[in-house]
Write a protein that holds these residues in place. Structure first.
Motif, PDB file in Angstrom:
ATOM      1  N   ASN A  71       0.810  -1.222   0.000  1.00  0.00           N
ATOM      2  CA  ASN A  71       0.000   0.000   0.000  1.00  0.00           C
ATOM      3  C   ASN A  71       0.845   1.274   0.000  1.00  0.00           C
ATOM      4  N   HIS A  72       2.111   1.180   0.307  1.00  0.00           N
ATOM      5  CA  HIS A  72       2.983   2.356   0.272  1.00  0.00           C
ATOM      6  C   HIS A  72       3.119   2.886  -1.156  1.00  0.00           C
ATOM      7  N   SER A  73       2.933   2.008  -2.151  1.00  0.00           N
ATOM      8  CA  SER A  73       3.054   2.412  -3.555  1.00  0.00           C
ATOM      9  C   SER A  73       2.134   3.568  -3.910  1.00  0.00           C
ATOM     10  N   GLY A  74       0.934   3.590  -3.364  1.00  0.00           N
ATOM     11  CA  GLY A  74      -0.029   4.619  -3.699  1.00  0.00           C
ATOM     12  C   GLY A  74       0.335   6.000  -3.195  1.00  0.00           C
ATOM     13  N   SER A  75       1.330   6.102  -2.329  1.00  0.00           N
ATOM     14  CA  SER A  75       1.710   7.385  -1.741  1.00  0.00           C
ATOM     15  C   SER A  75       3.013   7.947  -2.268  1.00  0.00           C
ATOM     16  N   VAL A  76       3.805   7.132  -2.931  1.00  0.00           N
ATOM     17  CA  VAL A  76       5.112   7.575  -3.424  1.00  0.00           C
ATOM     18  C   VAL A  76       5.057   7.607  -4.947  1.00  0.00           C
ATOM     19  N   PRO A  77       5.213   8.786  -5.545  1.00  0.00           N
ATOM     20  CA  PRO A  77       5.121   8.889  -7.007  1.00  0.00           C
ATOM     21  C   PRO A  77       6.101   7.965  -7.722  1.00  0.00           C
ATOM     22  N   LEU A  78       5.625   7.361  -8.804  1.00  0.00           N
ATOM     23  CA  LEU A  78       6.432   6.509  -9.685  1.00  0.00           C
ATOM     24  C   LEU A  78       7.089   5.335  -8.962  1.00  0.00           C
ATOM     25  N   THR A  79       6.439   4.840  -7.903  1.00  0.00           N
ATOM     26  CA  THR A  79       7.018   3.751  -7.119  1.00  0.00           C
ATOM     27  C   THR A  79       6.049   2.576  -7.022  1.00  0.00           C
ATOM     28  N   ARG A  80       6.595   1.390  -7.209  1.00  0.00           N
ATOM     29  CA  ARG A  80       5.828   0.150  -7.054  1.00  0.00           C
ATOM     30  C   ARG A  80       6.566  -0.721  -6.047  1.00  0.00           C
ATOM     31  N   ILE A  81       5.822  -1.281  -5.113  1.00  0.00           N
ATOM     32  CA  ILE A  81       6.434  -2.131  -4.086  1.00  0.00           C
ATOM     33  C   ILE A  81       6.006  -3.576  -4.313  1.00  0.00           C
ATOM     34  N   THR A  82       6.987  -4.443  -4.287  1.00  0.00           N
ATOM     35  CA  THR A  82       6.748  -5.869  -4.455  1.00  0.00           C
ATOM     36  C   THR A  82       7.308  -6.599  -3.238  1.00  0.00           C
ATOM     37  N   VAL A  83       6.451  -7.363  -2.566  1.00  0.00           N
ATOM     38  CA  VAL A  83       6.893  -8.172  -1.428  1.00  0.00           C
ATOM     39  C   VAL A  83       7.391  -9.503  -1.979  1.00  0.00           C
ATOM     40  N   LEU A  84       8.611  -9.891  -1.613  1.00  0.00           N
ATOM     41  CA  LEU A  84       9.244 -11.079  -2.171  1.00  0.00           C
ATOM     42  C   LEU A  84       9.094 -12.320  -1.301  1.00  0.00           C
ATOM     43  N   THR A  85       8.611 -12.160  -0.077  1.00  0.00           N
ATOM     44  CA  THR A  85       8.452 -13.298   0.830  1.00  0.00           C
ATOM     45  C   THR A  85       6.963 -13.525   1.080  1.00  0.00           C
ATOM     46  N   PRO A  86       6.586 -14.762   1.391  1.00  0.00           N
ATOM     47  CA  PRO A  86       5.168 -15.042   1.617  1.00  0.00           C
ATOM     48  C   PRO A  86       4.654 -14.377   2.895  1.00  0.00           C
ATOM     49  N   PRO A  87       3.333 -14.071   2.912  1.00  0.00           N
ATOM     50  CA  PRO A  87       2.752 -13.490   4.130  1.00  0.00           C
ATOM     51  C   PRO A  87       2.723 -14.537   5.242  1.00  0.00           C
ATOM     52  N   PRO A  88       2.519 -14.086   6.447  1.00  0.00           N
ATOM     53  CA  PRO A  88       2.327 -12.714   6.895  1.00  0.00           C
ATOM     54  C   PRO A  88       3.668 -11.999   7.050  1.00  0.00           C
ATOM     55  N   SER A  89       3.616 -10.665   7.131  1.00  0.00           N
ATOM     56  CA  SER A  89       4.829  -9.876   7.361  1.00  0.00           C
ATOM     57  C   SER A  89       5.373 -10.167   8.750  1.00  0.00           C
ATOM     58  N   GLY A  90       6.660 -10.047   8.880  1.00  0.00           N
ATOM     59  CA  GLY A  90       7.337 -10.244  10.161  1.00  0.00           C
ATOM     60  C   GLY A  90       8.823 -10.102   9.953  1.00  0.00           C
ATOM     61  N   ALA A  91       9.593 -10.397  10.974  1.00  0.00           N
ATOM     62  CA  ALA A  91      11.046 -10.359  10.836  1.00  0.00           C
ATOM     63  C   ALA A  91      11.446 -11.285   9.701  1.00  0.00           C
ATOM     64  N   GLY A  92      12.285 -10.787   8.810  1.00  0.00           N
ATOM     65  CA  GLY A  92      12.723 -11.571   7.659  1.00  0.00           C
ATOM     66  C   GLY A  92      11.979 -11.251   6.378  1.00  0.00           C
ATOM     67  N   THR A  93      10.857 -10.531   6.467  1.00  0.00           N
ATOM     68  CA  THR A  93      10.131 -10.147   5.256  1.00  0.00           C
ATOM     69  C   THR A  93      11.042  -9.281   4.395  1.00  0.00           C
ATOM     70  N   VAL A  94      11.025  -9.541   3.093  1.00  0.00           N
ATOM     71  CA  VAL A  94      11.837  -8.794   2.141  1.00  0.00           C
ATOM     72  C   VAL A  94      10.910  -8.192   1.098  1.00  0.00           C
ATOM     73  N   PHE A  95      11.124  -6.915   0.789  1.00  0.00           N
ATOM     74  CA  PHE A  95      10.361  -6.278  -0.278  1.00  0.00           C
ATOM     75  C   PHE A  95      11.229  -5.263  -0.995  1.00  0.00           C
ATOM     76  N   VAL A  96      10.793  -4.884  -2.203  1.00  0.00           N
ATOM     77  CA  VAL A  96      11.554  -3.960  -3.031  1.00  0.00           C
ATOM     78  C   VAL A  96      10.645  -2.829  -3.469  1.00  0.00           C
ATOM     79  N   ALA A  97      11.112  -1.604  -3.277  1.00  0.00           N
ATOM     80  CA  ALA A  97      10.437  -0.427  -3.825  1.00  0.00           C
ATOM     81  C   ALA A  97      11.210  -0.051  -5.084  1.00  0.00           C
ATOM     82  N   ARG A  98      10.541  -0.090  -6.235  1.00  0.00           N
ATOM     83  CA  ARG A  98      11.178   0.306  -7.493  1.00  0.00           C
ATOM     84  C   ARG A  98      10.594   1.641  -7.893  1.00  0.00           C
TER      85      ARG A  98
END
Length: 145
Positions: free
Chosen positions: A26-53
């Protein structure tokens, strides 16, 4: 490096403020020209990896992050804390999100330290100002729902 702090008060209960702030996609909708992809399966927690492009096509860069600490707020009023570490080559640093009960609502604190590789060291003031604007908007938008 530029370090900045954003603090907000919201009528949302801590668990809901936490849920909204840590829904990474959901952070993607607030940052212009940015898409966030979560690379680890849910749920979020320690070890979750994601990329903001951020950017368009070849004129873009990746900002990979890893959740290093994950402690959601507790039902008995204990505060929540999440620490992100930026693991990329272009954007470096960390961010910490804290949520605690405040009356009938919550108090949110977003603290971040970042450095952009291709910016000169003396650009810290500009980076700090831009970070406050961008991430202030992220926090405001996510809390508004």
């Amino acid at each position: 490096m530029a370090r900045f702090v954003i603090e907000r008060r919201t009528a949302l209960p801590p668990a809901e403020a936490w849920r909204r702030l840590t829904a990474w996609e959901n952070h993607s909708g607030s940052v212009p020209l940015t898409r966030i992809t979560v690379l680890t399966p849910p749920p979020s927690g320690a070890g979750t990896v994601f990329v903001a492009r951020t950017g368009l096509g070849r004129a873009s860069f990746a900002d990979p992050m890893r959740v290093e600490a994950w402690q959601p707020p507790t039902a008995d009023g204990g505060p929540g804390r999440c620490r992100l570490v930026k693991t990329g080559r272009t954007v470096m640093g960390w961010a910490e999100i804290a949520v605690r009960a405040d009356g009938a609502g919550s108090r949110v604190r977003w603290e971040e330290e970042l450095r952009v590789r291709w910016l000169p060291y003396g650009a810290g003031g500009v980076t700090r100002h831009a970070g406050r604007l961008v991430f202030g908007r992220v926090v405001d938008t996510l809390l508004a729902g």
